[in-house]
Design an enzyme around this catalytic site. Sequence first.
Site, PDB file in Angstrom:
ATOM      1  N   ASN A  11      -7.147   3.018  -0.287  1.00 38.59           N
ATOM      2  CA  ASN A  11      -7.855   1.840   0.230  1.00 38.59           C
ATOM      3  C   ASN A  11      -8.505   2.268   1.539  1.00 38.59           C
ATOM      4  O   ASN A  11      -7.824   2.399   2.555  1.00 38.59           O
ATOM      5  CB  ASN A  11      -6.862   0.695   0.464  1.00 38.59           C
ATOM      6  CG  ASN A  11      -7.509  -0.484   1.184  1.00 38.59           C
ATOM      7  OD1 ASN A  11      -8.732  -0.595   1.242  1.00 38.59           O
ATOM      8  ND2 ASN A  11      -6.693  -1.368   1.747  1.00 38.59           N
ATOM      9  N   TRP A  12      -9.810   2.496   1.470  1.00 36.49           N
ATOM     10  CA  TRP A  12     -10.514   2.975   2.677  1.00 36.49           C
ATOM     11  C   TRP A  12     -10.626   1.882   3.733  1.00 36.49           C
ATOM     12  O   TRP A  12     -10.996   2.163   4.860  1.00 36.49           O
ATOM     13  CB  TRP A  12     -11.912   3.454   2.315  1.00 36.49           C
ATOM     14  CG  TRP A  12     -11.982   4.733   1.525  1.00 36.49           C
ATOM     15  CD1 TRP A  12     -10.934   5.493   1.048  1.00 36.49           C
ATOM     16  CD2 TRP A  12     -13.178   5.425   1.130  1.00 36.49           C
ATOM     17  NE1 TRP A  12     -11.407   6.593   0.398  1.00 36.49           N
ATOM     18  CE2 TRP A  12     -12.789   6.584   0.421  1.00 36.49           C
ATOM     19  CE3 TRP A  12     -14.547   5.176   1.300  1.00 36.49           C
ATOM     20  CZ2 TRP A  12     -13.714   7.497  -0.109  1.00 36.49           C
ATOM     21  CZ3 TRP A  12     -15.459   6.076   0.765  1.00 36.49           C
ATOM     22  CH2 TRP A  12     -15.043   7.225   0.071  1.00 36.49           C
ATOM     23  N   LYS A  13     -10.381   0.640   3.367  1.00 42.45           N
ATOM     24  CA  LYS A  13     -10.628  -0.498   4.259  1.00 42.45           C
ATOM     25  C   LYS A  13     -12.080  -0.430   4.765  1.00 42.45           C
ATOM     26  O   LYS A  13     -12.937   0.097   4.065  1.00 42.45           O
ATOM     27  CB  LYS A  13      -9.627  -0.526   5.406  1.00 42.45           C
ATOM     28  CG  LYS A  13      -8.181  -0.356   4.936  1.00 42.45           C
ATOM     29  CD  LYS A  13      -7.204  -0.777   5.970  1.00 42.45           C
ATOM     30  CE  LYS A  13      -5.805  -0.383   5.539  1.00 42.45           C
ATOM     31  NZ  LYS A  13      -4.786  -1.132   6.205  1.00 42.45           N
ATOM     32  N   HIS A  96      -5.215  -8.543  -0.507  1.00 44.61           N
ATOM     33  CA  HIS A  96      -4.661  -7.658   0.523  1.00 44.61           C
ATOM     34  C   HIS A  96      -4.221  -8.517   1.711  1.00 44.61           C
ATOM     35  O   HIS A  96      -4.873  -9.521   2.028  1.00 44.61           O
ATOM     36  CB  HIS A  96      -5.717  -6.631   0.947  1.00 44.61           C
ATOM     37  CG  HIS A  96      -5.147  -5.533   1.799  1.00 44.61           C
ATOM     38  ND1 HIS A  96      -4.879  -5.703   3.133  1.00 44.61           N
ATOM     39  CD2 HIS A  96      -4.767  -4.264   1.495  1.00 44.61           C
ATOM     40  CE1 HIS A  96      -4.356  -4.573   3.614  1.00 44.61           C
ATOM     41  NE2 HIS A  96      -4.283  -3.687   2.632  1.00 44.61           N
ATOM     42  N   GLU A  98      -4.600  -8.217   4.732  1.00 43.88           N
ATOM     43  CA  GLU A  98      -5.633  -8.420   5.753  1.00 43.88           C
ATOM     44  C   GLU A  98      -6.575  -9.549   5.350  1.00 43.88           C
ATOM     45  O   GLU A  98      -7.091 -10.271   6.204  1.00 43.88           O
ATOM     46  CB  GLU A  98      -6.388  -7.094   5.992  1.00 43.88           C
ATOM     47  CG  GLU A  98      -5.503  -6.100   6.746  1.00 43.88           C
ATOM     48  CD  GLU A  98      -5.789  -4.641   6.460  1.00 43.88           C
ATOM     49  OE1 GLU A  98      -6.848  -4.319   5.895  1.00 43.88           O
ATOM     50  OE2 GLU A  98      -4.925  -3.802   6.800  1.00 43.88           O
ATOM     51  N   GLU A 167       3.274  -4.601  -0.664  1.00 43.70           N
ATOM     52  CA  GLU A 167       2.904  -4.078   0.645  1.00 43.70           C
ATOM     53  C   GLU A 167       3.529  -4.941   1.737  1.00 43.70           C
ATOM     54  O   GLU A 167       2.951  -5.977   2.109  1.00 43.70           O
ATOM     55  CB  GLU A 167       1.379  -4.089   0.804  1.00 43.70           C
ATOM     56  CG  GLU A 167       0.641  -3.220  -0.181  1.00 43.70           C
ATOM     57  CD  GLU A 167      -0.673  -2.735   0.397  1.00 43.70           C
ATOM     58  OE1 GLU A 167      -0.882  -1.522   0.401  1.00 43.70           O
ATOM     59  OE2 GLU A 167      -1.472  -3.560   0.865  1.00 43.70           O
ATOM     60  N   GLY A 173      -0.283   0.131   8.161  1.00 43.49           N
ATOM     61  CA  GLY A 173      -0.998   0.671   9.321  1.00 43.49           C
ATOM     62  C   GLY A 173      -0.131   0.807  10.562  1.00 43.49           C
ATOM     63  O   GLY A 173      -0.645   1.046  11.655  1.00 43.49           O
ATOM     64  N   SER A 211       2.002   2.529   5.040  1.00 47.07           N
ATOM     65  CA  SER A 211       2.281   3.791   5.738  1.00 47.07           C
ATOM     66  C   SER A 211       2.855   4.864   4.827  1.00 47.07           C
ATOM     67  O   SER A 211       3.677   5.673   5.244  1.00 47.07           O
ATOM     68  CB  SER A 211       3.188   3.549   6.953  1.00 47.07           C
ATOM     69  OG  SER A 211       2.547   2.687   7.872  1.00 47.07           O
ATOM     70  N   GLY A 232      -3.556   3.477   2.570  1.00 50.32           N
ATOM     71  CA  GLY A 232      -4.624   3.150   3.515  1.00 50.32           C
ATOM     72  C   GLY A 232      -5.026   4.375   4.316  1.00 50.32           C
ATOM     73  O   GLY A 232      -5.784   5.227   3.857  1.00 50.32           O
ATOM     74  N   GLY A 233      -4.495   4.475   5.525  1.00 54.91           N
ATOM     75  CA  GLY A 233      -4.897   5.529   6.468  1.00 54.91           C
ATOM     76  C   GLY A 233      -4.913   6.926   5.867  1.00 54.91           C
ATOM     77  O   GLY A 233      -5.865   7.684   6.081  1.00 54.91           O
TER      78      GLY A 233
END
Length: 249
Positions: A11-13, A96, A98, A167, A173, A211, A232-233
């Site tokens: 997930n590049w966000k 998600h 967010e 999640e 993150g 994470s 993600g990251g």
Amino acid sequence: MTTHKKLIAGNWKMNGGIAANDALVRAVVAGLQDTACTVAVCVPAPYLAQVQMLRHGSPLELGAQDVSSHEQGAFTGEVSAAMLKDFGVRYAIVGHSERRQYHGETDQLVADKARAALAHGITPIVCVGETLAEREAGHTEEVVKRQLAAAIHTNGHCISEIVVAYEPVWAIGTGRTATPEQAQQVHAVLRAQLRAATEHAERVVILYGGSMNAANAASLLAQPDIDGGLIGGASLKAADFLQIIAAAR
Ligand code: PEP
């Protein structure tokens, strides 16, 4: 214990750019030889066409980070499932944390987005997860079951076609990962809920996200009900992402 291939989805966000995407996707594609699992990248909508071209002929699958619950029409800023399908999208993240947190998405809207995706042959990755306050208050199970229940209720017999991503919000993150045991405990709850809804619960892919990185992926992915990861990251660095993929055997 489930038997399907594991799924690793990046997930590049809201990250990326033409040059950076080019380098990242080329490096990921080059590292995907003999991969035992399914691999996808969920990219910002403006880059779907670019990544669709870059992945051409490779096993890398394309994903979106959201999808409209509507078919078409006066919904400024929204992107429909049919539009995503035009660009070869196979997965769409829905709900998600967010989007739930910053865009007020409700359980029902998330369930409706999942339905819109399924109607166009796109697999929704339905995210569920508790906040730190909810975990500390002992409400983890209740929260994730409520979130998944909306998707089950709205999608009926199609529910075995979705992907679920557990999640925990406190792990996204933050560098703070759920332990493999904490994650497995919640995955088992979700699997049991799916079993009550469909005889095909074992084929539903349940991802862990929060994470996940090269160091902790193997122990998380070794759990019986963890069928892959939403990353993600670490999906923004080809070497890290490829190490997670290598751990998903
Ligand atoms: C995510 O955004 O879905 C996620 C899991 O992020 P991170 O891996 O950076 O915690």
